[in-house]
Motif scaffolding. Structure first.
Motif, PDB file in Angstrom:
ATOM      1  N   ALA A 109      -6.432  -6.127   5.086  1.00 16.05           N
ATOM      2  CA  ALA A 109      -7.385  -7.045   4.453  1.00 16.05           C
ATOM      3  C   ALA A 109      -6.740  -7.502   3.155  1.00 16.05           C
ATOM      4  CB  ALA A 109      -8.707  -6.332   4.179  1.00 16.05           C
ATOM      5  N   TYR A 110      -7.442  -8.345   2.406  1.00 21.23           N
ATOM      6  CA  TYR A 110      -6.884  -8.798   1.133  1.00 21.23           C
ATOM      7  C   TYR A 110      -7.967  -8.904   0.061  1.00 21.23           C
ATOM      8  CZ  TYR A 110      -4.058 -11.049  -2.338  1.00 21.23           C
ATOM      9  OH  TYR A 110      -3.390 -11.300  -3.508  1.00 21.23           O
TER      10      TYR A 110
ATOM     11  N   GLN B 116      -3.855  -2.995   2.284  1.00 19.04           N
ATOM     12  CA  GLN B 116      -3.435  -4.356   1.922  1.00 19.04           C
ATOM     13  C   GLN B 116      -1.980  -4.352   1.478  1.00 19.04           C
ATOM     14  OE1 GLN B 116      -5.464  -6.596  -1.153  1.00 19.04           O
ATOM     15  NE2 GLN B 116      -4.822  -5.261  -2.799  1.00 19.04           N
ATOM     16  N   TRP B 117      -1.284  -5.411   1.860  1.00 11.76           N
ATOM     17  CA  TRP B 117       0.074  -5.676   1.379  1.00 11.76           C
ATOM     18  C   TRP B 117      -0.078  -6.628   0.215  1.00 11.76           C
ATOM     19  CZ3 TRP B 117       4.185  -3.024   3.119  1.00 11.76           C
ATOM     20  CH2 TRP B 117       4.064  -2.358   4.345  1.00 11.76           C
ATOM     21  N   ALA B 118       0.447  -6.253  -0.948  1.00  7.44           N
ATOM     22  CA  ALA B 118       0.171  -7.058  -2.130  1.00  7.44           C
ATOM     23  C   ALA B 118       1.216  -6.855  -3.216  1.00  7.44           C
ATOM     24  CB  ALA B 118      -1.198  -6.680  -2.680  1.00  7.44           C
ATOM     25  N   ASN B 119       1.109  -7.679  -4.222  1.00  7.32           N
ATOM     26  CA  ASN B 119       1.900  -7.482  -5.441  1.00  7.32           C
ATOM     27  C   ASN B 119       1.003  -6.860  -6.502  1.00  7.32           C
ATOM     28  OD1 ASN B 119       0.277  -9.762  -5.589  1.00  7.32           O
ATOM     29  ND2 ASN B 119       1.718 -10.975  -6.787  1.00  7.32           N
ATOM     30  N   VAL B 120       1.570  -5.995  -7.320  1.00  6.03           N
ATOM     31  CA  VAL B 120       0.819  -5.411  -8.429  1.00  6.03           C
ATOM     32  C   VAL B 120       1.681  -5.459  -9.677  1.00  6.03           C
ATOM     33  CG1 VAL B 120      -0.748  -3.907  -7.143  1.00  6.03           C
ATOM     34  CG2 VAL B 120       1.540  -3.105  -7.674  1.00  6.03           C
TER      35      VAL B 120
ATOM     36  N   TRP C  72       3.923  -3.812  -2.748  1.00  8.24           N
ATOM     37  CA  TRP C  72       3.596  -2.539  -2.126  1.00  8.24           C
ATOM     38  C   TRP C  72       2.539  -2.729  -1.071  1.00  8.24           C
ATOM     39  CZ3 TRP C  72       0.395   1.400  -5.520  1.00  8.24           C
ATOM     40  CH2 TRP C  72      -0.847   0.863  -5.833  1.00  8.24           C
ATOM     41  N   GLN C  73       2.184  -1.624  -0.432  1.00 11.90           N
ATOM     42  CA  GLN C  73       0.961  -1.594   0.360  1.00 11.90           C
ATOM     43  C   GLN C  73       0.086  -0.551  -0.288  1.00 11.90           C
ATOM     44  OE1 GLN C  73       1.757   2.260   1.597  1.00 11.90           O
ATOM     45  NE2 GLN C  73      -0.153   1.245   2.213  1.00 11.90           N
ATOM     46  N   GLU C  74      -1.198  -0.828  -0.286  1.00 11.88           N
ATOM     47  CA  GLU C  74      -2.135   0.176  -0.788  1.00 11.88           C
ATOM     48  C   GLU C  74      -3.244   0.338   0.232  1.00 11.88           C
ATOM     49  OE1 GLU C  74      -4.272  -1.071  -4.398  1.00 11.88           O
ATOM     50  OE2 GLU C  74      -3.484  -3.096  -4.180  1.00 11.88           O
ATOM     51  N   GLY C  75      -3.391   1.555   0.733  1.00 11.15           N
ATOM     52  CA  GLY C  75      -4.475   1.857   1.649  1.00 11.15           C
ATOM     53  C   GLY C  75      -5.655   2.383   0.863  1.00 11.15           C
ATOM     54  N   HIS C  76      -6.843   1.989   1.273  1.00 11.04           N
ATOM     55  CA  HIS C  76      -8.069   2.453   0.601  1.00 11.04           C
ATOM     56  C   HIS C  76      -9.081   2.789   1.679  1.00 11.04           C
ATOM     57  CE1 HIS C  76      -6.805   1.292  -3.470  1.00 11.04           C
ATOM     58  NE2 HIS C  76      -6.110   0.354  -2.826  1.00 11.04           N
TER      59      HIS C  76
ATOM     60  N   TRP D 185      -3.544   5.299  -1.039  1.00 15.46           N
ATOM     61  CA  TRP D 185      -2.158   5.706  -0.769  1.00 15.46           C
ATOM     62  C   TRP D 185      -1.266   4.482  -0.787  1.00 15.46           C
ATOM     63  CZ3 TRP D 185      -2.063   3.350   4.138  1.00 15.46           C
ATOM     64  CH2 TRP D 185      -3.273   3.347   4.857  1.00 15.46           C
ATOM     65  N   GLY D 186      -0.035   4.687  -1.210  1.00 15.07           N
ATOM     66  CA  GLY D 186       0.855   3.533  -1.317  1.00 15.07           C
ATOM     67  C   GLY D 186       2.326   3.883  -1.320  1.00 15.07           C
ATOM     68  N   VAL D 187       3.093   2.949  -0.791  1.00 20.58           N
ATOM     69  CA  VAL D 187       4.542   2.940  -1.017  1.00 20.58           C
ATOM     70  C   VAL D 187       4.913   1.522  -1.442  1.00 20.58           C
ATOM     71  CG1 VAL D 187       5.139   4.779   0.614  1.00 20.58           C
ATOM     72  CG2 VAL D 187       5.118   2.395   1.386  1.00 20.58           C
ATOM     73  N   SER D 188       6.019   1.412  -2.140  1.00 20.45           N
ATOM     74  CA  SER D 188       6.357   0.132  -2.764  1.00 20.45           C
ATOM     75  C   SER D 188       7.810  -0.223  -2.557  1.00 20.45           C
ATOM     76  CB  SER D 188       6.074   0.225  -4.265  1.00 20.45           C
ATOM     77  OG  SER D 188       7.076   1.024  -4.876  1.00 20.45           O
TER      78      SER D 188
END
Lengths: 491, 491
Positions: B64-65, B148-152, B170-174, B271-274
């Motif tokens: 999602a975004y 979500q795949w996003a920039n932070v 990164w991706q951040e799962g919520h 959770w995330g990896v970047s």
């Protein structure tokens, strides 16, 4: 689930807003003008991305990623570009928060003011051409055929889900070439690629053309576009591809040594489509029952709903359905077998209609006895009973049929809504009463264009590429004109 | 192309910076702390994304975004969260620029000040939990498994390409769950998924564990992590998965009606990896000749270089090579046949070594006569002559061999660099002279942790999940301890 959807006839705009939210595509967030794209909506966007990305790569483009922030001074380097974007920029001025001294909460730390403000990219020409200066020395470094998938921000005062949001997702291609001809060909290639994507995958017929000078992208010498027509008779610009000349190369001093060793400025294009396409998709095909999705982009292409009383019946049905699911998936179809016991079949039928699933199979006790499925297509709402051993072939062929049918339906609507007029009076009447594209002669001046816009809210959507040359007179000023252009009210 | 790469022994840090730029992975941009990810680097990131996305979807997650911007007041709602991020936030305060009245250029329009400042997301828990409040009413709405795949953006004072940049991808799962147990299991599932990805696809061995309280994510009750070891003996945190308890549910008032109809707060993970993983990839495998890429993530897996004099020889070679390219591609391999006439074979060899292409085939006049190819593998730099009719099988098996070999090499290095110590004196010596992970007893207090960090720059990387229970004494305070933890200097 009752759909409770406002009908298109009643209030088209309200219908759209409700549909986008109720079908789980997107919703407004707590941040003004910024939307949340929900998983179902994002799954469609991912399919669009996947297809476009494939088409970009097949035509030699590569992806890269450039910074979100643009120093204010970069934006100013190309004069018409800054004029186009300065008034809708989100500006970062500080890099830290702190606790308020009066204990009232968190405030901006004024000690952490940036020396130069940063703009959240509204588009990336400036930061990219600042980069290309480092990448280009010789003709051997050209062409650069780069695309990026990114978020951009344009501060809009009036926003609508997908159609106009402060933040949106898009792809932006930025290419660099040794010759003008090559750059123009690239811009045209992409316009054609966009048109193919819109028509073959979204099922949205488009008209290809160029923009008038006043509708051009800020910094472009030519803007190619594809224009679609929505069911309310308003046009929607679905994609643009710009020939930028040497404007950005000059602004950022990007030169290359040609084969003869002479320094020349590089030629540029940029092009993009955005999550706005989601709005075009919804408004082109959907109806008062909900979304109508083209099979090529539907996250769920086939849903199977069991109709049963008691778990014994469900088990008997599942025994038939589960091998079918496997068979359909082996054909590359995305299939959902919805055997939730918490919702009745009628609720599920409504839900998948609302969500635009192209084909629904239902199977009940009688089907079990007869060895049949009820096959319902979303586009026409037609149902028929199909023998179990023919259902795979039926579903596979329906995918093509539906894809074709919704395109043809939209095309027929569009063709009925291109009206030629020769007087300004007729023009105003058609724009007001019938809508759609109005094909008329125009004297080529922005004064006339502005006057028409002010008086009718219609703008020149494009100068169609396939327009035939004919002698005519501007419907407003009577001055000579050699081809008709397309006007419409637009999103 | 001479590589002119600083050697690792000479200056590891300089080697890394040079390599990232020279191998075309990324470069610094004109915006402080923000990088440009170049096409070659982005192609690797896309492969990482593709694999991770597949693994997320296979475990039931959807994409999602959510908005880029977070209202300042949202960030403040979870007390430890705002404390963790407030000092590194890019703050948007205005939404428009204008021409300076004194003609000096473009300035921020002070009339366009936002009522409430917006933070460019450093992470999205707050905006997402504000959204989940609308999505969750009943236990039937749970779990929510969204990524979500996003920039932070995190405003860092000292930045390094990929490892620490102001903006990163990164991706951040919520996720949202009805029970504590389910949320804990989700956090652990993802830690294991990350470990599998790192080891099987990146070829990077990792240690799974939990963070100490002071190293936890701001707002988490437990942080699971995977820790890798770089060739200079420093650790790198490669991914984290947080059990957030009910902290964000309470801060954003997200409750659900359980099966008994009672209201409960929702349980959360994130959770995330970047793009930091790109840094880990480079620093784990690469050598003084350039990148060493694992076949699973290499944009080009096989390169074929012709060695010829004159175009007749090239034609004869191409006649052999072109069917081979097709055969290799039919095996699913990414193959490049580099017959550029503008560069010599030696230049090309250097270039593909620098870029870490796993297998290089060369074919010259003698190979043509003998019906052979020279097959060179990047990881060991070994070359051998292989008969043309065996070359496809050879290349296919090399893909697995290289993938396995670079993992085993990294694992052997890691295993040689985990040192058990029982005194603080030994600890300091190992940290200073040998590097790597140091396994030691610790009394469990953040005071001791801080003291060690201050005196040695080493931090507790994790409490390993597989640590055996043993009676011991804290190496600093002598207080009792029941298991060893892993210390290291870290990126």
């Amino acid at each position: 689930m009752g759909k409770n959807l406002t009908s298109r006839a009643e209030d088209y705009s309200k219908w759209y807003n409700e549909l986008v939210v109720k079908s789980d595509l997107a919703e407004n967030s707590g941040v003004r003008g910024c939307m949340v794209i929900k998983p179902y909506g994002y799954a469609i966007w991912e399919k669009m991305q996947g297809q476009l990305d494939k088409m970009f790569k097949e035509t030699g483009h590569e992806n890269a990623y450039f910074p979100l922030f643009i120093p204010k001074s970069y934006l100013s380097k190309e004069a018409s570009h800054v004029e186009g974007f300065a008034k809708e920029c989100a500006v970062v001025t500080h890099y830290r928060l702190k606790n308020a001294e009066d204990g009232s909460g968190i405030v901006v730390d004024e000690d952490a003011k940036l020396e130069e403000e940063l703009i959240v990219r509204p588009t990336s020409e400036t930061i990219i051409w600042d980069t290309y200066r480092r990448w280009v020395q010789s003709y051997r470094d050209l062409p650069i055929l780069v695309n990026q998938w990114a978020n951009v921000v344009r501060w809009e005062m009036r926003t609508r889900l997908f159609l106009r949001t402060a933040e949106f997702l898009w792809q932006e291609g930025h290419t660099a070439h040794a010759t003008k001809q090559e750059a123009v060909e690239e811009a045209e290639l992409i316009m054609n690629l966009y048109a193919e994507f819109a028509e073959k995958h979204m099922g949205v017929p488009v008209i290809k053309g160029t923009k008038t000078e006043s509708e051009r992208f800020a910094g472009a010498e030519e803007t190619y576009c594809i224009e679609a027509l929505m069911q309310d008779g308003k046009a929607l610009q679905a994609g643009t591809s710009h020939f930028l000349g040497q404007n950005f190369a000059k602004a950022f001093d990007v030169k290359f040594a040609n084969k003869e060793g002479q320094q020349e400025y590089v030629w540029a294009t940029s092009w993009g489509v955005s999550t706005r396409l989601m709005g075009a998709l919804v408004m082109t095909h959907s109806d008062d029952n909900g979304l109508v999705l083209p099979p090529n982009l539907a996250p769920i292409q086939v849903v199977i709903v069991p109709i049963y009383k008691g778990l014994d019946q469900l088990d008997a049905i599942s025994e038939k359905v589960e091998p079918l699911v496997k068979e359909l998936r082996a054909k590359g179809l995305s299939v959902k077998y919805d055997k939730r016991d918490t919702h009745k079949p009628g609720f599920k039928f409504n839900e998948y209609e609302l969500k635009g699933v192209p084909v629904r199979l239902a199977i009940g006790q009688r089907d079990l006895e007869n060895g049949t499925y009820e096959v319902a297509r979303r586009d026409t709402l037609q149902k028929e009973s199909v023998k179990a051993d023919e259902v795979v072939d039926k579903v596979v062929s329906l995918m093509d049929e539906i894809q074709e049918n919704i395109f043809n339906k939209a095309l027929a609507y569009r063709e009925q809504h291109v009206t030629e007029v020769d007087s300004y009076e007729d023009f105003k009447q058609v724009i007001e009463e019938k809508g759609g594209f109005v094909s008329a002669h125009w004297d080529g001046t922005s004064e006339t264009e502005d006057k028409i816009k002010e008086e009718t809210k219609a703008t020149i959507r494009c100068i169609p590429l396939d327009a035939k040359q004919e002698d005519g007179k501007c419907m407003v000023t009577g001055k000579p004109s050699t081809q008709r252009v397309l006007f419409a009210k637009a999103y």
